[in-house]
Design an enzyme around this catalytic site. Sequence first.
Site, mmCIF file in Angstrom:
data_model
loop_
_atom_site.group_PDB
_atom_site.id
_atom_site.type_symbol
_atom_site.label_atom_id
_atom_site.label_comp_id
_atom_site.label_asym_id
_atom_site.label_seq_id
_atom_site.Cartn_x
_atom_site.Cartn_y
_atom_site.Cartn_z
ATOM 1 N N LYS A 79 -9.165 -9.341 5.720
ATOM 2 C CA LYS A 79 -8.287 -8.924 4.624
ATOM 3 C C LYS A 79 -8.090 -10.112 3.703
ATOM 4 C CE LYS A 79 -5.647 -5.254 3.614
ATOM 5 N NZ LYS A 79 -5.891 -3.837 3.828
ATOM 6 N N GLY A 178 7.075 6.297 -0.468
ATOM 7 C CA GLY A 178 6.045 5.784 -1.381
ATOM 8 C C GLY A 178 5.374 6.937 -2.103
ATOM 9 N N GLY A 180 2.557 6.343 -4.189
ATOM 10 C CA GLY A 180 1.393 5.669 -4.762
ATOM 11 C C GLY A 180 0.136 6.503 -4.683
ATOM 12 N N VAL A 182 -2.291 6.975 -2.448
ATOM 13 C CA VAL A 182 -2.556 7.814 -1.266
ATOM 14 C C VAL A 182 -1.540 8.946 -1.191
ATOM 15 C CG1 VAL A 182 -2.679 7.874 1.246
ATOM 16 C CG2 VAL A 182 -3.625 5.911 0.018
ATOM 17 N N ALA A 183 -0.275 8.614 -1.389
ATOM 18 C CA ALA A 183 0.780 9.624 -1.272
ATOM 19 C C ALA A 183 0.582 10.757 -2.269
ATOM 20 C CB ALA A 183 2.139 8.973 -1.469
HETATM 21 P P1 NAD Z 1 -0.066 2.043 -3.877
HETATM 22 O O1 NAD Z 1 0.214 0.644 -4.283
HETATM 23 O O2 NAD Z 1 -0.796 2.928 -4.819
HETATM 24 O O3 NAD Z 1 1.307 2.778 -3.502
HETATM 25 C C1 NAD Z 1 2.321 2.190 -2.763
HETATM 26 C C2 NAD Z 1 3.626 2.697 -3.356
HETATM 27 O O4 NAD Z 1 4.692 2.318 -2.494
HETATM 28 C C3 NAD Z 1 3.915 2.115 -4.750
HETATM 29 O O5 NAD Z 1 4.158 3.172 -5.665
HETATM 30 C C4 NAD Z 1 5.164 1.261 -4.514
HETATM 31 O O6 NAD Z 1 6.027 1.241 -5.630
HETATM 32 C C5 NAD Z 1 5.787 1.973 -3.331
HETATM 33 N N1 NAD Z 1 6.746 1.189 -2.554
HETATM 34 C C6 NAD Z 1 6.686 -0.134 -2.232
HETATM 35 N N2 NAD Z 1 7.757 -0.464 -1.477
HETATM 36 C C7 NAD Z 1 8.483 0.657 -1.323
HETATM 37 C C8 NAD Z 1 9.687 0.974 -0.636
HETATM 38 N N3 NAD Z 1 10.365 0.062 0.055
HETATM 39 N N4 NAD Z 1 10.154 2.240 -0.676
HETATM 40 C C9 NAD Z 1 9.467 3.189 -1.363
HETATM 41 N N5 NAD Z 1 8.320 2.958 -2.033
HETATM 42 C C10 NAD Z 1 7.848 1.711 -2.005
HETATM 43 O O7 NAD Z 1 -0.791 1.945 -2.458
HETATM 44 P P2 NAD Z 1 -1.667 3.049 -1.732
HETATM 45 O O8 NAD Z 1 -3.075 2.770 -1.997
HETATM 46 O O9 NAD Z 1 -1.112 4.411 -1.992
HETATM 47 O O10 NAD Z 1 -1.416 2.656 -0.209
HETATM 48 C C11 NAD Z 1 -0.212 3.009 0.448
HETATM 49 C C12 NAD Z 1 -0.223 2.403 1.851
HETATM 50 O O11 NAD Z 1 -1.355 2.886 2.569
HETATM 51 C C13 NAD Z 1 -0.332 0.873 1.904
HETATM 52 O O12 NAD Z 1 0.381 0.384 3.003
HETATM 53 C C14 NAD Z 1 -1.816 0.638 2.118
HETATM 54 O O13 NAD Z 1 -2.074 -0.595 2.756
HETATM 55 C C15 NAD Z 1 -2.140 1.794 3.032
HETATM 56 N N6 NAD Z 1 -3.547 2.183 2.979
HETATM 57 C C16 NAD Z 1 -4.127 2.539 1.795
HETATM 58 C C17 NAD Z 1 -5.470 2.896 1.779
HETATM 59 C C18 NAD Z 1 -6.147 3.334 0.510
HETATM 60 O O14 NAD Z 1 -7.259 3.857 0.577
HETATM 61 N N7 NAD Z 1 -5.541 3.156 -0.644
HETATM 62 C C19 NAD Z 1 -6.193 2.905 2.967
HETATM 63 C C20 NAD Z 1 -5.569 2.566 4.164
HETATM 64 C C21 NAD Z 1 -4.228 2.203 4.156
#
Ligand code: NAD
Length: 365
Positions: A79, A178, A180, A182-183
């Site tokens: 990472k 969250g 973001g 993925v969500a």
């Molecule tokens: P992203 O940055 O698009 O979304 C994360 C969201 O979480 C952001 O909108 C941020 O404002 C919000 N956030 C941060 N702290 C917060 C809190 N305390 N309360 C509420 N919301 C909060 O990231 P993503 O790509 O959607 O990834 C989300 C998670 O999944 C991360 O932990 C990432 O490591 C994990 N993940 C992502 C992928 C991928 O393909 N993108 C793959 C495996 C794991």
Amino acid sequence: MQITELSILGYERVVEALDPASGLHAFIAVHDTTLGPALGGLRAWKYTDREAALWDVLRLAKGMTYKSAVASTGLGGGKSVIMLPANGKTPELFRAMGRVIESMGGLYITAEDVGTSIADLEQVRLETRHVTGLSRDGGSSGNPSPYTSRGVFLGLKATLKARTGSDALAGRHIAIQGAGAVARHLIDFLVAEGAKITVCDVAKSALDLVRAVHPQVNIVSPESIFDVEADLLAPCALGGILDDNTIPRLRVKAIAGAANNQLKEPRHGAALVARGILYAPDYVINAGGIINVSCELLPEGYNESRSLTKIDRIPEALTEIFTIAERQGISPAVAADHLAESILRAKTCPAVPVGLTSAPEKGSQ
Ligand code: NAD
């Protein structure tokens, strides 16, 4: 550019990079390359200090080793993190990061993560070819987030089924931390099957994107998401959120979400078992993205249908882990770790994502 090797027990290689010209202060951690080169995303975050960034990259890299082992990607774990400077992201910052990645000679391959976008990775790509998950137009596998969401959605259903006997989502209430990348895809899948959603985010802009497509979703404050009474909580923000403060407050039957390292400490896996909350080990359920980017490294090039076939086995992997956990009287998190460690000891990827027949018996830990 100053690149310093850090000697960290249990890690193959860790470097710290400082580049005053671009403002870059970054770390790359290569945890284990037993099964292949270390692949893991590049995170850009406003860390409070150097120690917080180092702690984050180390635990994330180890998580990638375990994730790739169980998902059978043929890759090791690594990472990287950038400590965002006061002026935020710039193209120069990512070009400098590309030079650091290039200096690793292919031992570490990067991808998107929290705080980075394909546009950022395009800058990294100008300095190194060890980048995955770029745009489809260039023959790459594209943004991994929709693939992660697909795996999380299917894994979430498998978790509900294991806990309640049914994976039907109509009328179910899912709380999501969250909003973001993925969500948002996850919400699309859940709403399409009739689930009721409560979501929170620290960024209003992220919630606005959700509301624009699904005006009916319920929005709560980030702090109160742990108090929402729902069928399942899907953590999709940052890690370390299941701890001594939040676990006693939870009013859900199960936890299944995308965030990496959801348990603050390993003992919190047992704390969830004690509360009767079924936990889908994070690195098993969120492997869709890494599975997809790993298909980019196939000798014949990226192949989406191979990726989807593998991602669609995530529920199978989870169901087996839940079964083993129950049979052995251990938490699902520990059962998943046993599986990953047995794969690493065997030094070869199983042909299918799970190889639980080799999991150790009860009491062997
Ligand atoms: P992203 O940055 O698009 O979304 C994360 C969201 O979480 C952001 O909108 C941020 O404002 C919000 N956030 C941060 N702290 C917060 C809190 N305390 N309360 C509420 N919301 C909060 O990231 P993503 O790509 O959607 O990834 C989300 C998670 O999944 C991360 O932990 C990432 O490591 C994990 N993940 C992502 C992928 C991928 O393909 N993108 C793959 C495996 C794991």
